[in-house]
Design a protein around this motif. Structure first.
Motif, PDB file in Angstrom:
ATOM      1  N   LEU A  66      -0.127  -5.772  -9.576  1.00 24.84           N
ATOM      2  CA  LEU A  66       1.338  -5.836  -9.510  1.00 24.84           C
ATOM      3  C   LEU A  66       1.797  -6.662  -8.310  1.00 24.84           C
ATOM      4  O   LEU A  66       2.716  -7.482  -8.416  1.00 24.84           O
ATOM      5  CB  LEU A  66       1.926  -4.428  -9.465  1.00 24.84           C
ATOM      6  N   SER A  69       1.075 -10.424  -8.894  1.00 25.63           N
ATOM      7  CA  SER A  69       1.955 -10.976  -9.932  1.00 25.63           C
ATOM      8  C   SER A  69       3.354 -11.211  -9.389  1.00 25.63           C
ATOM      9  O   SER A  69       3.987 -12.219  -9.705  1.00 25.63           O
ATOM     10  CB  SER A  69       2.009 -10.029 -11.125  1.00 25.63           C
ATOM     11  N   GLN A 103      -0.021   2.345 -15.838  1.00 31.22           N
ATOM     12  CA  GLN A 103       1.268   1.678 -16.032  1.00 31.22           C
ATOM     13  C   GLN A 103       1.472   0.566 -15.006  1.00 31.22           C
ATOM     14  O   GLN A 103       2.071  -0.470 -15.300  1.00 31.22           O
ATOM     15  CB  GLN A 103       2.416   2.690 -15.945  1.00 31.22           C
ATOM     16  N   MET A 104       0.979   0.794 -13.789  1.00 31.49           N
ATOM     17  CA  MET A 104       1.102  -0.235 -12.758  1.00 31.49           C
ATOM     18  C   MET A 104       0.287  -1.477 -13.139  1.00 31.49           C
ATOM     19  O   MET A 104       0.751  -2.612 -12.976  1.00 31.49           O
ATOM     20  CB  MET A 104       0.628   0.326 -11.415  1.00 31.49           C
ATOM     21  N   LEU A 106      -0.516  -2.315 -16.192  1.00 35.57           N
ATOM     22  CA  LEU A 106       0.148  -2.924 -17.351  1.00 35.57           C
ATOM     23  C   LEU A 106       1.316  -3.794 -16.916  1.00 35.57           C
ATOM     24  O   LEU A 106       1.483  -4.928 -17.381  1.00 35.57           O
ATOM     25  CB  LEU A 106       0.625  -1.832 -18.311  1.00 35.57           C
ATOM     26  N   TRP A 107       2.132  -3.290 -15.982  1.00 34.35           N
ATOM     27  CA  TRP A 107       3.264  -4.092 -15.496  1.00 34.35           C
ATOM     28  C   TRP A 107       2.789  -5.281 -14.671  1.00 34.35           C
ATOM     29  O   TRP A 107       3.429  -6.333 -14.650  1.00 34.35           O
ATOM     30  CB  TRP A 107       4.240  -3.222 -14.704  1.00 34.35           C
ATOM     31  N   GLY A 108       1.660  -5.141 -13.995  1.00 31.97           N
ATOM     32  CA  GLY A 108       1.086  -6.291 -13.304  1.00 31.97           C
ATOM     33  C   GLY A 108       0.693  -7.383 -14.288  1.00 31.97           C
ATOM     34  O   GLY A 108       0.905  -8.573 -14.041  1.00 31.97           O
ATOM     35  N   ILE A 110       2.028  -7.783 -17.384  1.00 31.09           N
ATOM     36  CA  ILE A 110       3.252  -8.323 -17.992  1.00 31.09           C
ATOM     37  C   ILE A 110       3.940  -9.301 -17.045  1.00 31.09           C
ATOM     38  O   ILE A 110       4.287 -10.419 -17.422  1.00 31.09           O
ATOM     39  CB  ILE A 110       4.203  -7.174 -18.399  1.00 31.09           C
ATOM     40  N   VAL A 111       4.142  -8.870 -15.809  1.00 27.56           N
ATOM     41  CA  VAL A 111       4.815  -9.732 -14.823  1.00 27.56           C
ATOM     42  C   VAL A 111       3.976 -10.984 -14.560  1.00 27.56           C
ATOM     43  O   VAL A 111       4.507 -12.094 -14.459  1.00 27.56           O
ATOM     44  CB  VAL A 111       5.095  -8.956 -13.515  1.00 27.56           C
TER      45      VAL A 111
END
Length: 146
Positions: A66, A69, A103-104, A106-108, A110-111
């Motif tokens: 995260l 990214s 989730q962290m 996953l968002w890393g 995505i971003v």
């Protein structure tokens, strides 16, 4: 006593002495300071609940994913590549070890992919504009006027 049955001085004491407003007043609710103290009782034990359950540690790769990214926004997408790599590694480690941070990661991912895509799009448009400007300059210099 006056003629109507009232005392002339409402603050006068019945003993005939003067009222002293600064005299020590006795508190009827105060405990006797010289009385014996009560014996100490045994400590109280309260029923213990389930206790504090410590959550699993957060995966370091997910956190780095995260962070890298997000930093890729200002570094031209260079660290977003690391963010995507760390995100994939972190998700694999989380499934294997049971750590938190899925989730962290996953968002890393995505971003990281979004920032990387936006920077690639930016550079493509930038290069096309530069090539277009040189193309117009060359094309404009080759035209002749009669």
């Amino acid at each position: 006593m006056s003629s109507y049955g009232y005392q002339s001085d409402p603050y006068a004491t019945s003993g005939g002495g003067q009222y002293d407003p600064y005299a020590a007043q006795s508190d009827p609710y105060a405990a006797d300071p010289y009385a014996a103290q009560a014996a100490y009782s045994a400590p109280q034990h309260y029923p213990v609940g389930g206790g504090y359950v410590q959550p699993p540690p957060t995966n370091t790769m997910a956190l780095l994913s995260l962070i890298m990214s997000l930093v890729g926004i200002v570094t031209g997408g260079m660290t977003s590549i690391l963010g995507v790599i760390f995100g994939h590694i972190g998700r694999k480690q989380i499934k294997r070890t049971g750590e938190s941070g899925d989730q962290m990661a996953l968002w890393g991912l995505i971003v990281g992919y979004v920032v990387l895509g936006l920077w690639i799009l930016f550079w493509i448009v930038y290069i096309l504009i530069i090539v277009g400007m040189f193309g117009l300059a060359i094309w404009g210099s080759q035209t002749t006027t009669y």
